[in-house]
Design an enzyme around this catalytic site. Sequence first.
Site, PDB file in Angstrom:
ATOM      1  N   HIS A 181      37.764   9.700   8.148  1.00  0.00           N
ATOM      2  CA  HIS A 181      39.158   9.679   8.281  1.00  0.00           C
ATOM      3  C   HIS A 181      40.059   8.441   7.500  1.00  0.00           C
ATOM      4  O   HIS A 181      41.067   8.281   7.633  1.00  0.00           O
ATOM      5  CB  HIS A 181      39.963   9.363   9.691  1.00  0.00           C
ATOM      6  CG  HIS A 181      39.440  10.710  10.530  1.00  0.00           C
ATOM      7  ND1 HIS A 181      39.329  12.169  10.022  1.00  0.00           N
ATOM      8  CD2 HIS A 181      38.507  10.838  11.549  1.00  0.00           C
ATOM      9  CE1 HIS A 181      38.937  12.859  11.112  1.00  0.00           C
ATOM     10  NE2 HIS A 181      38.486  12.152  11.997  1.00  0.00           N
ATOM     11  N   ASN A 238      40.251   5.528  13.466  1.00  0.00           N
ATOM     12  CA  ASN A 238      41.024   6.228  14.412  1.00  0.00           C
ATOM     13  C   ASN A 238      42.158   5.402  14.908  1.00  0.00           C
ATOM     14  O   ASN A 238      42.524   6.038  15.977  1.00  0.00           O
ATOM     15  CB  ASN A 238      40.157   7.006  15.464  1.00  0.00           C
ATOM     16  CG  ASN A 238      39.233   7.934  14.968  1.00  0.00           C
ATOM     17  OD1 ASN A 238      38.102   7.708  15.108  1.00  0.00           O
ATOM     18  ND2 ASN A 238      39.557   8.844  14.254  1.00  0.00           N
TER      19      ASN A 238
END
Length: 280
Positions: free
Chosen positions: A68, A40
Amino acid sequence: MRLLFIGDIVGRPGKHACSQIVPQLLRERQVDFVVANAENASDGSGLTPAMFAKLRHYGIDLCTMGDHIYRRREILPLLQSEERIIRPANFAPEAAGRELAILPARNGQRVAAISLLGRTYMNVRADCPFHAAERLLAAIPHDVRVIVVDVHAETTSEKLALGWYLDGRVTAVVGTHTHVQTADERVLPKGTAYITDLGMTGPHDSVLGRDKQAVIRSLVTGMPFPYTVARGGVRLQGVIVEVDDTTARALSIQRLDIPDPTWPTEGEDYRSEFESHDQD
């Protein structure tokens, strides 16, 4: 030997906290190896090559990722070439990135690192993390005894199960992904340090690192709003694990929750801001 594990780095505030606190911990706590979850780091989602270079400059030895990992397409070539970033080992074999890292620590010992992705409530296709762990453990050379595992998962049950499953076979199992630090750090009976979630390195005056007004407005109205990275209450969270140099078993695990002393504070009240936006 001391290992530092850093919880999910969120956006610019998280990187700033690393720049200020990691060098201090390296000096004062004589840390030999630093692992950080960096999925992140790029504006709250993904990682870029430039940001990876900054994290390395701050003293981070290895970046683990998670669901992610592929949000920033520019990271793909680096994932293929860089030995200090690992992807979840239970992704498909064709997925970009390395699934195992074996790197030298500052004290001369080698450290093996594995990342595993949970499957419960995770909107990502992944294979069984237990079988992936078995496969990777079999691939680690016998002379590499310090082994650390990042379990990037949503549920406490899945992380706990992996902790017990790997107890005595790895040095540490640390959880990431939820951005909320748990208070269950301990050394399991067979010598594996464990914590369900390291927490978040970033803005804690937020909802999991995102601007709280936008999140609240979205939840109240049911309408989508951009979730920008928040700015207030910046802290570094994680753990330091002390390891027996002979057995590679954990001797202790200490939880960290350290404010960034140089990041500007933000004292605005979310309710008054939400009400003013609502009136607009």
